[in-house]
Structures are given as structure tokens and as C-alpha cells.
Scaffold this active site. Structure first.
Site, PDB file in Angstrom:
ATOM      1  N   GLU A 158       0.783  -1.234   0.000  1.00 31.02           N
ATOM      2  CA  GLU A 158       0.000   0.000   0.000  1.00 31.02           C
ATOM      3  C   GLU A 158       0.822   1.295   0.000  1.00 31.02           C
ATOM      4  O   GLU A 158       0.570   2.204   0.797  1.00 31.02           O
ATOM      5  CB  GLU A 158      -0.976   0.008   1.190  1.00 31.02           C
ATOM      6  CG  GLU A 158      -1.934  -1.175   1.187  1.00 31.02           C
ATOM      7  CD  GLU A 158      -2.838  -1.206   2.411  1.00 31.02           C
ATOM      8  OE1 GLU A 158      -2.799  -0.254   3.225  1.00 31.02           O
ATOM      9  OE2 GLU A 158      -3.578  -2.194   2.561  1.00 31.02           O
ATOM     10  N   GLU A 265      -6.570 -10.808  -0.759  1.00 35.16           N
ATOM     11  CA  GLU A 265      -7.372 -10.513   0.444  1.00 35.16           C
ATOM     12  C   GLU A 265      -8.857 -10.422   0.086  1.00 35.16           C
ATOM     13  O   GLU A 265      -9.537  -9.454   0.426  1.00 35.16           O
ATOM     14  CB  GLU A 265      -6.903  -9.204   1.088  1.00 35.16           C
ATOM     15  CG  GLU A 265      -5.415  -9.179   1.418  1.00 35.16           C
ATOM     16  CD  GLU A 265      -4.969  -7.874   2.088  1.00 35.16           C
ATOM     17  OE1 GLU A 265      -5.809  -7.190   2.703  1.00 35.16           O
ATOM     18  OE2 GLU A 265      -3.770  -7.552   1.979  1.00 35.16           O
TER      19      GLU A 265
END
Length: 360
Positions: A158, A265
Site C-alpha cells: 500500500e 485478500e
């Protein structure tokens, strides 16, 4: 005549036995079995879940696991000279015992790197050199400990900004090191375990602007000969997003990078994306409606149709949590709101969405 009758009865019973066996076999198949010729099917686990009745579901349905939190720096390396290995070790031991693939998550993530990584005794930011030394020591220690057990790592997590017109997230890592820390993290991970597959992992990957920035980053890394093998798409999606066209476009563009793609995820929120913010507290907080169930099942069916279409590029699909008994989306972003984002309900039973995933 009796002889013919006996032969007929024998073949009738044999046929029934074959049909019953086939039905039993189909009933006993797990997700991993349906997708054995496509890609591994994984799930994020906690140390707690490996001490519950969820273990049998994990072993039956999945052939890969990811440590949900136990390998993150905040838990495993909270202070400079202190490591807590117990939780991560137990997950690694479980994977090894049962012959499961194990993904490592995650080595370099601004959100769960403890403050000591960035600061000196006076609380001021350290130099780039000091931060790189700390990052190297951390990555070497973690990756070498699980060398030969963890087959793939989410190395950097991220770093791309969600803000329009902004490339890198303005994290402490970026403030101190600029973009260079990304390449360094991959370099350290590769040095620690040259055989491990190394991924860049991010969310909002279906949004065109952020997708372009993620692709720009991985192409820069490839051009600089940084040891990166894949892109992790977190896939925290909803019943109304992505559309099939949107997902197809995203998968096609990520596949065009030449890197492996993994869905790292996956979950499907039962709340539309537009009402997933804390500014909408009036959303129903307790029930899983028949309409939510229908929409979620249709969405899961669609996304796995797309995953199968891109099986040549997708090397793994991992669900983020095991069942609706517990999800990171519970109470997030609205406190008190329960979510039902997975294929198994709170009693570990298959939901309607399960059928859409396995019937193809």
C-alpha cells in the site's frame, strides 16, 4: 432366468453404488479441489482460529494460508531488539504439518511498522541510512526464519496514494527515503530468500487512476531489475463493485505487466460501495437479508468466472478470513455494523455464494 435376474440386480446395485459414491465425492469436494487445475485457494488465518472448529473447514476447503496479522512488524517486532515469534511460528508449523502453501504478509507496510523504525531517542526522524539498516535487519530476520516454509511474500504494502494527482503515499517511509525504500525492501527480501516469490500488494486496484499508478510502479521496478515477481490485488470488493467489465479490464491490464497476479485478500461486502462510509450510520447493522445474499452470490459467481478466464496469469486466490463468524469488516468502517462477506456463514455452513463459485 434367475441367473439373468441376479445379474440385473447386481448391475443395478453396482450402478446405485457408483452414483452414491459420485454424489458423496462431489459433496466432499472443497474449494481447493474444484480449482485444482486453476490456482491454489487460500485463506487468512489467526493463531486463535487454528485452535477452533474452523481448522477442519480450513483443511477441507483450502490448500494455502496467510497469517492475517501474526507476521506484521507491529506484532512480530514491536521494539528494536525484541522479536515475538510465537504466533507466526505456530502458523508456519500448522502449514508445514498439513502440507499447505504459506504466504507471508507483510514485510514493509507503513501502517504497521512501529514508530521506533522511524525515530531516534528524541522522537525525531532518523536518517535514510539508519532506516534502511533497520528495515534490512527486520526483513532478513523474518524472511530467513521462514525460508523454505513461506513460498511468497507481500514485500511492500500500500505505498500508492488514493489521492488524485498524488503518486506515492506521504508516509514516514516516503518522507525519509523517497521512493527508494520500495526497491530496497525487495532487494533485502530476495537476498534473505532467493527462492521466495515477491509481491507488491495494494487495494482499490480496480479504480483506473490507482491501477495506472500501481502498474507504473511495478514497471519501474522491473525496468530497474528489482526482484519482483508479482502483483497482489487485495480485492476488498462489494456487491455492486466491480462490474464484470471493470474487473475484466483490470485483470487484463495487470496481466499485461508480465508479472504473476494473485488475489490476496478477497471478500465481498454485503453493503454497496456507496454506503460503506461512516457517514451512513443508518444502514441495517444486524441481519443478512435475502437480497444481500442474492447479490453477493451473483457477484462471487461473476468474479470467479473472470478469475478462471485469466488462470494463465493468476497464481493464487486468498480469502481474507474464514467465515462470517469473524471478519475484519465487522465494525468497519461503521461501529456496530456486522458484515457477511465470505462463502461460509457463522456456523461454518456453505452460503449460496459457494455454489456460484464451484458450479462451472
Amino acid at each position: 432366468m434367475n441367473s439373468l435376474k441376479n445379474i440385473y440386480v447386481f448391475f443395478l446395485f453396482a450402478l446405485v453404488a457408483i452414483l452414491v459414491t459420485a454424489q458423496t465425492s462431489i459433496h466432499n469436494k472443497g474449494l481447493k479441489d474444484y480449482y485444482s487445475s486453476y490456482f491454489p485457494i487460500g485463506v487468512a488465518v489467526s493463531t486463535q482460529s487454528l485452535r477452533t472448529d474452523e481448522v477442519q473447514l480450513i483443511l477441507h476447503q483450502f490448500n494455502s494460508i496467510t497469517a492475517e496479522n501474526a507476521m506484521k512488524a507491529a506484532l512480530i517486532h514491536p521494539s528494536e531488539n525484541i522479536y515475538y515469534w510465537k504466533g507466526a511460528d505456530s502458523i508456519a508449523a500448522f502449514a508445514k504439518k498439513h502440507g499447505l502453501k504459506l504466504r507471508g504478509h507483510t514485510l514493509c507496510w507503513h501502517n504497521q511498522l512501529p514508530v521506533w523504525f522511524f525515530t531516534d531517542s528524541a522522537g525525531k526522524y532518523v536518517s535514510k541510512e539508519v532506516l534502511f539498516n533497520r528495515l534490512k535487519e527486520h526483513i532478513y530476520s523474518v524472511v530467513k526464519r521462514y525460508k523454505g516454509i513461506v513460498y511468497a511474500w507481500d514485500v511492500v504494502n500500500e505505498v500508492i496514494s488514493d489521492n488524485k494527482g498524488e503518486y506515492f503515499r506521504n508516509s514516514p517511509l516516503y518522507k525519509i527515503c523517497g521512493e527508494e525504500f520500495v526497491a530496497k525492501a525487495f532487494q533485502y527480501a530476495h537476498e534473505a530468500d532467493p527462492r521466495a516469490l515477491l509481491f507488491y500488494n495494494d487495494y482499490n486496484e480496480i479504480h483506473p487512476e490507482k491501477r495506472e499508478k500501481i502498474i507504473k510502479l511495478v514497471k519501474q521496478l522491473k525496468k530497474a531489475r528489482v526482484p519482483i515477481h508479482g502483483i497482489g490485488l487485495q480485492a476488498h470488493w462489494a456487491i455492486d463493485e466491480p462490474s464484470e467489465q471493470q474487473l475484466d479490464s483490470a485483470l487484463r491490464q495487470f496481466a499485461s505487466t508480465g508479472l504473476q497476479v494473485q488475489i490476496t485478500e478477497l471478500d465481498i461486502s454485503v453493503y454497496p460501495k456507496g454506503i460503506s462510509s461512516i457517514t451512513n450510520p443508518s444502514v441495517e447493522t444486524t441481519t443478512f437479508s435475502s437480497e444481500q445474499e442474492r447479490l453477493q452470490a451473483a457477484q462471487y459467481k461473476m468474479i470467479f468466472r473472470q478469475f478462471r478466464k485469466y488462470k494463465s496469469f493468476i497464481s493464487g486466490v486468498t480469502f481474507w478470513n474464514i467465515s462470517d463468524r469473524h471478519s475484519w469488516l465487522d465494525n468497519f468502517p461503521i461501529r456496530g455494523r456486522k458484515n457477511y462477506p465470505l462463502l461460509f456463514d457463522k456456523n461454518l455452513k456453505q452460503k449460496k455464494a459457494f455454489k456460484g463459485v464451484v458450479q462451472f
